[in-house]
Scaffold this motif. Sequence first.
Motif, PDB file in Angstrom:
ATOM      1  N   TYR A  30    -112.313 -95.635  79.004  1.00  0.00           N
ATOM      2  CA  TYR A  30    -112.324 -96.837  79.828  1.00  0.00           C
ATOM      3  C   TYR A  30    -112.007 -96.530  81.281  1.00  0.00           C
ATOM      4  N   HIS A  31    -112.306 -97.515  82.122  1.00  0.00           N
ATOM      5  CA  HIS A  31    -112.040 -97.451  83.553  1.00  0.00           C
ATOM      6  C   HIS A  31    -111.052 -98.562  83.884  1.00  0.00           C
ATOM      7  N   SER A  32    -110.044 -98.220  84.664  1.00  0.00           N
ATOM      8  CA  SER A  32    -109.013 -99.179  85.054  1.00  0.00           C
ATOM      9  C   SER A  32    -108.925 -99.220  86.570  1.00  0.00           C
ATOM     10  N   ASP A  33    -108.933-100.442  87.128  1.00  0.00           N
ATOM     11  CA  ASP A  33    -108.747-100.613  88.570  1.00  0.00           C
ATOM     12  C   ASP A  33    -108.072-101.952  88.829  1.00  0.00           C
ATOM     13  N   ALA A  34    -108.010-102.367  90.075  1.00  0.00           N
ATOM     14  CA  ALA A  34    -107.317-103.604  90.441  1.00  0.00           C
ATOM     15  C   ALA A  34    -107.940-104.830  89.762  1.00  0.00           C
ATOM     16  N   LYS A  35    -109.208-104.757  89.399  1.00  0.00           N
ATOM     17  CA  LYS A  35    -109.894-105.878  88.744  1.00  0.00           C
ATOM     18  C   LYS A  35    -109.565-105.975  87.263  1.00  0.00           C
ATOM     19  N   GLY A  36    -109.073-104.898  86.681  1.00  0.00           N
ATOM     20  CA  GLY A  36    -108.762-104.888  85.254  1.00  0.00           C
ATOM     21  C   GLY A  36    -109.207-103.613  84.586  1.00  0.00           C
ATOM     22  N   LEU A  37    -109.427-103.702  83.306  1.00  0.00           N
ATOM     23  CA  LEU A  37    -109.735-102.538  82.496  1.00  0.00           C
ATOM     24  C   LEU A  37    -110.908-102.882  81.581  1.00  0.00           C
ATOM     25  N   SER A  38    -111.912-102.000  81.517  1.00  0.00           N
ATOM     26  CA  SER A  38    -113.030-102.216  80.601  1.00  0.00           C
ATOM     27  C   SER A  38    -113.515-100.873  80.083  1.00  0.00           C
ATOM     28  N   GLY A  39    -114.021-100.894  78.839  1.00  0.00           N
ATOM     29  CA  GLY A  39    -114.463 -99.635  78.276  1.00  0.00           C
ATOM     30  C   GLY A  39    -115.246 -99.797  77.004  1.00  0.00           C
ATOM     31  N   VAL A  40    -115.431 -98.669  76.326  1.00  0.00           N
ATOM     32  CA  VAL A  40    -116.171 -98.605  75.067  1.00  0.00           C
ATOM     33  C   VAL A  40    -115.371 -97.796  74.059  1.00  0.00           C
TER      34      VAL A  40
END
Length: 144
Positions: A130-140
């Motif tokens: 997953y990728h995490s940044d100021a907008k949140g976290l999303s992944g597979v």
Amino acid sequence: MKALTIALLLAAAPFAAHAADDFTFVTTGKVVDGIRVPAEGAAFQGVQVTTYTAQVTYLNGKKETAEGKCGAWRNPPGAQFPTTGICVVPHVYEQQYSCQPEGTAASNCWGYLRGLPDGPWAGRTGLITYHSDAKGLSGVGRWN
């Protein structure tokens, strides 16, 4: 021919029962606690505790919500990964993960899932990225 088709279906049934379950997820979290030493400065050791909610969508369209808690810490200088952590969704799974920073406000992470004995994924393991940044976290991810 009909008997051969039935035999092949029966032979493949055990594999289908344990087929991988691919999913995507979007997670929101909140820092709830932490401790660090020294109390101030750029160089420190410590742990940050967060609660989170993950919206999970499987390839077949099934959706689930998972709520859990994580602890993350900075690894010592020179470690292969700057950040490591663990998460638990009670009665569902536990997760171990590591992250590599991308710039100053984002990270790319990957981890290992283990289904808990009293949950729906008992006896199974999985992987996530997953990728995490100021907008949140999303992944597979994928349950094996």
